[in-house]
Design a protein around this motif. Structure first.
Motif, PDB file in Angstrom:
ATOM      1  N   TYR A   1       0.916  -1.188  -0.048  1.00  0.00           N
ATOM      2  CA  TYR A   1      -0.053   0.053  -0.106  1.00  0.00           C
ATOM      3  C   TYR A   1       0.785   1.338  -0.053  1.00  0.00           C
ATOM      4  CZ  TYR A   1      -3.069   3.594   1.841  1.00  0.00           C
ATOM      5  OH  TYR A   1      -3.764   4.890   1.970  1.00  0.00           O
ATOM      6  N   ILE A   2       2.005   1.279   0.686  1.00  0.00           N
ATOM      7  CA  ILE A   2       2.885   2.406   0.791  1.00  0.00           C
ATOM      8  C   ILE A   2       3.573   2.976  -0.324  1.00  0.00           C
ATOM      9  CG2 ILE A   2       4.966   3.400   2.280  1.00  0.00           C
ATOM     10  CD1 ILE A   2       4.009   1.667   4.333  1.00  0.00           C
TER      11      ILE A   2
ATOM     12  N   ALA B   1       4.334  12.128   6.234  1.00  0.00           N
ATOM     13  CA  ALA B   1       3.520  11.313   6.968  1.00  0.00           C
ATOM     14  C   ALA B   1       3.217  11.951   8.304  1.00  0.00           C
ATOM     15  CB  ALA B   1       3.829   9.818   7.317  1.00  0.00           C
ATOM     16  N   GLY B   2       4.309  12.412   9.031  1.00  0.00           N
ATOM     17  CA  GLY B   2       4.359  12.873  10.114  1.00  0.00           C
ATOM     18  C   GLY B   2       3.305  14.118  10.314  1.00  0.00           C
TER      19      GLY B   2
ATOM     20  N   SER C   1      -4.035   8.920  12.889  1.00  0.00           N
ATOM     21  CA  SER C   1      -3.400   7.860  12.431  1.00  0.00           C
ATOM     22  C   SER C   1      -3.880   7.390  11.080  1.00  0.00           C
ATOM     23  CB  SER C   1      -3.541   6.669  13.351  1.00  0.00           C
ATOM     24  OG  SER C   1      -3.204   5.311  12.691  1.00  0.00           O
ATOM     25  N   ALA C   2      -5.328   7.841  11.041  1.00  0.00           N
ATOM     26  CA  ALA C   2      -6.158   7.517   9.705  1.00  0.00           C
ATOM     27  C   ALA C   2      -5.780   8.580   8.658  1.00  0.00           C
ATOM     28  CB  ALA C   2      -7.263   7.548   9.899  1.00  0.00           C
ATOM     29  N   ALA C   3      -5.328   9.762   9.139  1.00  0.00           N
ATOM     30  CA  ALA C   3      -4.863  10.590   8.171  1.00  0.00           C
ATOM     31  C   ALA C   3      -3.534  10.369   7.565  1.00  0.00           C
ATOM     32  CB  ALA C   3      -4.937  12.173   8.649  1.00  0.00           C
ATOM     33  N   ALA C   4      -2.687   9.665   8.405  1.00  0.00           N
ATOM     34  CA  ALA C   4      -1.399   9.489   7.885  1.00  0.00           C
ATOM     35  C   ALA C   4      -1.360   8.261   7.021  1.00  0.00           C
ATOM     36  CB  ALA C   4      -0.478   8.814   9.408  1.00  0.00           C
ATOM     37  N   VAL C   5      -2.173   7.400   7.251  1.00  0.00           N
ATOM     38  CA  VAL C   5      -2.447   6.258   6.435  1.00  0.00           C
ATOM     39  C   VAL C   5      -2.803   6.856   4.992  1.00  0.00           C
ATOM     40  CG1 VAL C   5      -3.749   4.263   5.960  1.00  0.00           C
ATOM     41  CG2 VAL C   5      -2.911   4.503   8.002  1.00  0.00           C
TER      42      VAL C   5
ATOM     43  N   GLY D   1      -1.872  12.169  -1.072  1.00  0.00           N
ATOM     44  CA  GLY D   1      -2.833  10.849  -0.628  1.00  0.00           C
ATOM     45  C   GLY D   1      -3.934  11.498   0.281  1.00  0.00           C
ATOM     46  N   MET D   2      -3.893  12.674   0.644  1.00  0.00           N
ATOM     47  CA  MET D   2      -4.995  13.229   1.813  1.00  0.00           C
ATOM     48  C   MET D   2      -6.402  12.902   1.155  1.00  0.00           C
ATOM     49  SD  MET D   2      -5.337  13.671   4.939  1.00  0.00           S
ATOM     50  CE  MET D   2      -3.795  13.580   5.428  1.00  0.00           C
ATOM     51  N   LYS D   3      -7.376  12.612   2.152  1.00  0.00           N
ATOM     52  CA  LYS D   3      -8.593  12.438   1.873  1.00  0.00           C
ATOM     53  C   LYS D   3      -9.518  13.349   2.922  1.00  0.00           C
ATOM     54  CE  LYS D   3      -7.999   9.152  -1.013  1.00  0.00           C
ATOM     55  NZ  LYS D   3      -6.584   8.961  -1.277  1.00  0.00           N
TER      56      LYS D   3
END
Length: 411
Positions: A341-342, A348-349, A374-378, A389-391
């Motif tokens: 996935y990554i 990420a931080g 944590s979900a935002a970092a994912v 990648g942000m949603k």
């Protein structure tokens, strides 16, 4: 039913507007043909102007009566590092003297300010966001400013320098794992200072500053407060604005020297496990690279004892940690992700930080702050650059509720 009527907040608005226009109470009173005591009374909230005076005030300041009356502070401002990331994908870090092929090169925004601000703008388009920093008067500076402006961020606080180039980092990113190594040129960030942030003009509920250890003028010593950053945060708090900061993991070992003075004037301190334990001198991991949770907690407790107003938040790949003023200590394992996935971990931080700031702003519980962060970092990990990648928040809430959690061997 909750009352959704806007709050009348003319006292704070009037004080801010008067200072913004460089006026004393006496000077404003003279222009409105009222007494000094009347202006003082309005600014103390001891009385309200009559309707005719409201019209005069609004006309004088060039705003509407609604803007004059409404609840003043809203949104989040971010100040600090603005740079461009030159992302270079490689198979592995080469040994000294050896060559490694770069398979792909791309440009993206970087640094605490654009990364965190753009993430917040994507998470919630209705959240007012303003940024403060310094870039070069060059193509890179115009690029990073435009990238923020096009998602609705107020970039009026950015200063353009004719003497310094826009700061940049060459980011060597390993395909598959997302691990990265940074080679950084400070550029215009080195001359960004508290003087570039006009505190009386700030119109936010929260101001986040990043990064300590990468802002030369803020990291400079201060005879009274320890660092210029500490003095700056104190002045922001005195203006009625909540403060927070982030730290960069540099190799100088100056965490205690530069971070500890700022804690007394910080409502929320956010950092990773290396930076957290760097302030206490305790190891964050054992010889098998396992997290030593006891050391992380002890380091967080020592930071809270320095005067942090609300909470200390620590993030790492395995989990997030939060310790608040009441003594509540929360551990939230990271969201489980599938193999492959990554695409990258640049930013990420900052994505975790953006999620936490959003949760703090909206009054989430400590557990939900960590889970949302944590979900935002994912989300961030799904793209090679720092922000693509942000949603939106709806996606992140669903990810929080439906995803499993990683199981790690924590000491």
């Amino acid at each position: 039913m909750q009352n959704t009527e806007p709050k009348i907040n003319i006292a704070e608005n009037l004080t801010r507007l008067r200072k913004k226009h460089g006026l004393t109470q006496e000077a404003l009173a003279e222009k409105l043909y009222v007494s000094n005591k009347t202006i003082s009374k309005w600014e103390r909230g001891a009385g309200l102007p009559e309707i005719t005076q409201l019209f005069k005030l609004a006309r004088f300041f060039g705003i509407t009566i609604d803007e004059l009356l409404r609840e003043e502070r809203s949104g989040i401002a971010l100040a600090g590092n603005i740079l461009v990331d030159n992302i270079k994908m490689i198979g592995a870090l080469p040994a000294k003297g050896m060559l490694e092929q770069i398979s792909d090169v791309s440009m993206a925004v970087g640094g605490c300010v654009p990364n965190t601000a753009i993430d917040l703008a994507v998470i919630d388009r209705n959240l007012p966001i303003a940024v403060y920093g310094k870039v070069g008067n060059d193509a890179a500076g115009k690029y990073v400013t435009f990238e923020m402006q096009k998602v609705g961020i107020d970039v009026g606080g950015i200063t353009f320098s004719d003497e310094d180039a826009t700061s940049f980092s060459d980011v060597m990113t390993i395909r598959g794992t997302g691990e990265r190594t940074f080679y950084h040129h400070t550029g215009a960030n080195a001359t960004f200072s508290p003087a570039d942030v006009q505190i009386p003009y700030l119109n936010c509920k929260m101001l986040h500053v990043g990064y300590i250890l990468l802002l030369d003028m803020f990291d400079a010593p201060d005879a009274e407060y320890g660092t210029v950053m500490a003095r700056f945060l104190k002045e922001v708090q005195e203006a009625g604005i909540k403060t927070s900061f982030d730290v960069v993991s540099d190799s100088s070992g100056r965490f205690a020297e530069k971070v500890l003075p700022a804690l007394k004037y910080t409502d929320n301190a956010i950092m990773n496990e290396i930076e957290c334990c760097g302030t206490s001198g305790l190891p964050a991991r054992d010889e098998h690279n396992r997290l030593i949770v006891a050391n992380i907690k002890t380091s967080m407790e020592r930071m809270m004892a320095k005067g942090v107003g609300e909470r200390v938040i620590v993030h790492c790949p395995e989990a997030g940690f939060c310790l608040d003023r009441s003594g509540e200590f929360v551990v939230a394992p990271s969201v489980k992700i599938e193999k492959g996935y990554i695409k990258g971990s640049v930013g990420a931080g900052d994505a975790f930080c953006a999620g936490c700031l959003y949760g703090i702003y909206h009054g989430f519980s400590n557990k939900d702050i960590l889970d949302f962060g944590s979900a935002a970092a994912v989300c961030n990990l799904s793209a090679a650059d720092s922000v693509s990648g942000m949603k939106p928040k709806e996606y992140i809430f669903n990810l929080m509720e439906t995803s499993g959690r990683e199981e790690h061997d924590l000491v």
